[in-house]
Motif scaffolding. Structure first.
Motif, PDB file in Angstrom:
ATOM      1  N   GLU A  66      48.207  48.803  41.931  1.00  0.00           N
ATOM      2  CA  GLU A  66      47.085  49.675  41.573  1.00  0.00           C
ATOM      3  C   GLU A  66      46.091  49.862  42.711  1.00  0.00           C
ATOM      4  O   GLU A  66      45.249  50.762  42.660  1.00  0.00           O
ATOM      5  CB  GLU A  66      46.365  49.163  40.333  1.00  0.00           C
ATOM      6  N   HIS A  67      46.161  49.023  43.709  1.00  0.00           N
ATOM      7  CA  HIS A  67      45.145  49.006  44.765  1.00  0.00           C
ATOM      8  C   HIS A  67      44.922  50.363  45.448  1.00  0.00           C
ATOM      9  O   HIS A  67      43.766  50.726  45.702  1.00  0.00           O
ATOM     10  CB  HIS A  67      45.462  47.912  45.778  1.00  0.00           C
ATOM     11  N   PRO A  68      45.967  51.146  45.740  1.00  0.00           N
ATOM     12  CA  PRO A  68      45.707  52.458  46.359  1.00  0.00           C
ATOM     13  C   PRO A  68      44.816  53.368  45.506  1.00  0.00           C
ATOM     14  O   PRO A  68      44.010  54.130  46.048  1.00  0.00           O
ATOM     15  CB  PRO A  68      47.106  53.057  46.528  1.00  0.00           C
ATOM     16  N   GLN A  69      44.930  53.277  44.198  1.00  0.00           N
ATOM     17  CA  GLN A  69      44.070  54.092  43.333  1.00  0.00           C
ATOM     18  C   GLN A  69      42.623  53.611  43.400  1.00  0.00           C
ATOM     19  O   GLN A  69      41.686  54.408  43.376  1.00  0.00           O
ATOM     20  CB  GLN A  69      44.559  54.076  41.879  1.00  0.00           C
ATOM     21  N   LEU A  70      42.429  52.295  43.482  1.00  0.00           N
ATOM     22  CA  LEU A  70      41.071  51.756  43.619  1.00  0.00           C
ATOM     23  C   LEU A  70      40.447  52.199  44.940  1.00  0.00           C
ATOM     24  O   LEU A  70      39.278  52.610  44.983  1.00  0.00           O
ATOM     25  CB  LEU A  70      41.080  50.229  43.523  1.00  0.00           C
ATOM     26  N   VAL A  71      41.228  52.152  46.006  1.00  0.00           N
ATOM     27  CA  VAL A  71      40.735  52.575  47.313  1.00  0.00           C
ATOM     28  C   VAL A  71      40.368  54.060  47.265  1.00  0.00           C
ATOM     29  O   VAL A  71      39.313  54.467  47.767  1.00  0.00           O
ATOM     30  CB  VAL A  71      41.783  52.285  48.414  1.00  0.00           C
ATOM     31  N   ALA A  72      41.213  54.879  46.648  1.00  0.00           N
ATOM     32  CA  ALA A  72      40.937  56.319  46.546  1.00  0.00           C
ATOM     33  C   ALA A  72      39.659  56.583  45.750  1.00  0.00           C
ATOM     34  O   ALA A  72      38.841  57.427  46.142  1.00  0.00           O
ATOM     35  CB  ALA A  72      42.129  57.036  45.906  1.00  0.00           C
ATOM     36  N   MET A  73      39.474  55.866  44.634  1.00  0.00           N
ATOM     37  CA  MET A  73      38.254  56.042  43.843  1.00  0.00           C
ATOM     38  C   MET A  73      37.023  55.622  44.647  1.00  0.00           C
ATOM     39  O   MET A  73      35.980  56.287  44.596  1.00  0.00           O
ATOM     40  CB  MET A  73      38.334  55.254  42.534  1.00  0.00           C
ATOM     41  N   ALA A  74      37.136  54.532  45.386  1.00  0.00           N
ATOM     42  CA  ALA A  74      36.010  54.070  46.206  1.00  0.00           C
ATOM     43  C   ALA A  74      35.674  55.111  47.269  1.00  0.00           C
ATOM     44  O   ALA A  74      34.487  55.366  47.531  1.00  0.00           O
ATOM     45  CB  ALA A  74      36.344  52.727  46.847  1.00  0.00           C
ATOM     46  N   GLU A  75      36.684  55.726  47.866  1.00  0.00           N
ATOM     47  CA  GLU A  75      36.449  56.763  48.876  1.00  0.00           C
ATOM     48  C   GLU A  75      35.768  57.985  48.269  1.00  0.00           C
ATOM     49  O   GLU A  75      35.058  58.708  48.960  1.00  0.00           O
ATOM     50  CB  GLU A  75      37.753  57.141  49.557  1.00  0.00           C
ATOM     51  N   GLU A  76      35.965  58.222  46.969  1.00  0.00           N
ATOM     52  CA  GLU A  76      35.303  59.326  46.268  1.00  0.00           C
ATOM     53  C   GLU A  76      33.856  58.977  45.914  1.00  0.00           C
ATOM     54  O   GLU A  76      33.121  59.817  45.422  1.00  0.00           O
ATOM     55  CB  GLU A  76      36.037  59.648  44.969  1.00  0.00           C
ATOM     56  N   GLY A  77      33.492  57.713  46.095  1.00  0.00           N
ATOM     57  CA  GLY A  77      32.128  57.295  45.786  1.00  0.00           C
ATOM     58  C   GLY A  77      31.969  56.676  44.410  1.00  0.00           C
ATOM     59  O   GLY A  77      30.840  56.472  43.951  1.00  0.00           O
ATOM     60  N   ILE A  78      33.066  56.372  43.737  1.00  0.00           N
ATOM     61  CA  ILE A  78      32.996  55.714  42.427  1.00  0.00           C
ATOM     62  C   ILE A  78      32.728  54.228  42.667  1.00  0.00           C
ATOM     63  O   ILE A  78      33.524  53.552  43.320  1.00  0.00           O
ATOM     64  CB  ILE A  78      34.299  55.918  41.621  1.00  0.00           C
ATOM     65  N   PRO A  79      31.615  53.703  42.157  1.00  0.00           N
ATOM     66  CA  PRO A  79      31.314  52.288  42.379  1.00  0.00           C
ATOM     67  C   PRO A  79      32.266  51.385  41.587  1.00  0.00           C
ATOM     68  O   PRO A  79      32.450  51.574  40.392  1.00  0.00           O
ATOM     69  CB  PRO A  79      29.884  52.117  41.877  1.00  0.00           C
ATOM     70  N   ILE A  80      32.849  50.423  42.287  1.00  0.00           N
ATOM     71  CA  ILE A  80      33.765  49.476  41.668  1.00  0.00           C
ATOM     72  C   ILE A  80      33.279  48.074  41.994  1.00  0.00           C
ATOM     73  O   ILE A  80      33.082  47.725  43.153  1.00  0.00           O
ATOM     74  CB  ILE A  80      35.208  49.656  42.174  1.00  0.00           C
ATOM     75  N   TYR A  81      33.074  47.280  40.943  1.00  0.00           N
ATOM     76  CA  TYR A  81      32.708  45.879  41.106  1.00  0.00           C
ATOM     77  C   TYR A  81      33.960  45.060  40.824  1.00  0.00           C
ATOM     78  O   TYR A  81      34.587  45.224  39.784  1.00  0.00           O
ATOM     79  CB  TYR A  81      31.595  45.478  40.138  1.00  0.00           C
ATOM     80  N   GLY A  82      34.306  44.192  41.743  1.00  0.00           N
ATOM     81  CA  GLY A  82      35.513  43.397  41.603  1.00  0.00           C
ATOM     82  C   GLY A  82      35.224  41.978  41.171  1.00  0.00           C
ATOM     83  O   GLY A  82      34.251  41.364  41.618  1.00  0.00           O
ATOM     84  N   ILE A  83      36.096  41.477  40.292  1.00  0.00           N
ATOM     85  CA  ILE A  83      36.032  40.072  39.890  1.00  0.00           C
ATOM     86  C   ILE A  83      37.384  39.454  40.226  1.00  0.00           C
ATOM     87  O   ILE A  83      38.396  39.792  39.619  1.00  0.00           O
ATOM     88  CB  ILE A  83      35.717  39.906  38.392  1.00  0.00           C
ATOM     89  N   ASN A  84      37.376  38.580  41.221  1.00  0.00           N
ATOM     90  CA  ASN A  84      38.594  37.887  41.613  1.00  0.00           C
ATOM     91  C   ASN A  84      38.841  36.771  40.612  1.00  0.00           C
ATOM     92  O   ASN A  84      38.025  35.873  40.444  1.00  0.00           O
ATOM     93  CB  ASN A  84      38.446  37.344  43.035  1.00  0.00           C
ATOM     94  N   TYR A  85      39.985  36.835  39.939  1.00  0.00           N
ATOM     95  CA  TYR A  85      40.266  36.004  38.770  1.00  0.00           C
ATOM     96  C   TYR A  85      41.213  34.849  39.094  1.00  0.00           C
ATOM     97  O   TYR A  85      42.354  35.078  39.510  1.00  0.00           O
ATOM     98  CB  TYR A  85      40.870  36.891  37.684  1.00  0.00           C
TER      99      TYR A  85
END
Length: 179
Positions: free
Chosen positions: A82-101
Motif C-alpha cells: 500500500e505504501h505507493p498509494q500513501l506516498v501519492a496521497m502525501a504528495e497531493e497534500g493529504i495529511p497522513i499520521y503514521g502509527i508504527n505498530y
C-alpha cells in the motif's frame, strides 16, 4: 429400512454450511469489517516517540484538518504493497499520521528510508495499546478523521489504487463536508 443418524447427519451439516457460505458471499461488501469507531470521536492514544519525533495527540487529530491515521509495520507485507498509494496521497497534500505498530524501531526506520516517508507525523505503538483502543484487526489499517476529531471511515487492509478511488477519497470528501 431405517437410516442411522450418523448417515444422515454429515450431509445435513454440509448442506447447512453450504447455505451459510453462500449467504456470506452475497453480502453487500464482504471486505468491510464493522467498526464501532465510525461516527464517534477518535479513541485515546498511548503512543511513544518514533525516531525522536514528538508523538501526536487526540487534540492534534481535532485541529480542524482532515487527517488519515495509518497503522503500519515494517514486517507487514501488505503495508509495503500500500505504501505507493500513501506516498501519492502525501504528495497531493493529504495529511497522513503514521502509527508504527509493534515493530522494531531500526527496521521501521529502514522501511521508511527505503520506500519514502509519507507521514506528516509519526508515533510508535510498541505494545499495541493504541491498536486495541482503536479496535485494530491488524496492519495495515487506515482511519479517515474529520477536522473535529470524528472517525469518518475505518479501512482494514492495504490501500490499492482501486480502494483509494472507491473508498478513501469518498471518505475524505465526507470528512471535509462533516466540518
Amino acid at each position: 429400512m431405517t437410516l442411522r443418524p450418523m448417515v444422515v447427519l454429515p450431509p445435513l451439516i454440509f448442506a447447512a454450511l453450504a447455505v451459510l457460505f453462500y449467504w456470506g458471499m452475497g453480502r453487500d461488501d464482504p471486505n468491510a469489517l464493522p467498526s464501532t469507531r465510525e461516527g464517534g470521536p477518535v479513541p485515546g492514544l498511548t503512543l511513544t516517540a518514533f525516531d525522536g519525533a514528538t508523538p501526536f495527540t487526540r487534540d492534534d487529530l481535532a485541529s480542524g484538518e482532515v487527517v488519515l491515521v495509518n497503522f503500519w509495520a515494517s514486517w507487514c507485507g501488505p503495508c509495503r504493497a500500500e505504501h505507493p498509494q500513501l506516498v501519492a496521497m502525501a504528495e497531493e497534500g493529504i495529511p497522513i499520521y503514521g502509527i508504527n505498530y509493534k515493530d522494531e524501531p531500526a527496521k521501521a526506520r529502514n522501511f521508511l528510508d527505503e520506500l519514502g516517508d509519507p507521514y506528516d507525523r509519526l508515533a510508535a505503538d510498541p505494545n499495541g495499546r493504541t491498536g486495541l483502543d482503536w479496535g485494530l484487526y491488524g496492519v495495515p489499517e487506515t482511519f479517515v478523521i474529520a477536522g473535529d476529531g470524528t472517525v469518518i471511515k475505518r479501512f482494514a487492509g492495504p490501500i490499492t489504487e482501486g480502494i483509494l478511488e472507491a473508498i478513501i477519497r469518498p471518505a475524505i470528501a465526507k470528512a471535509e463536508a462533516h466540518q
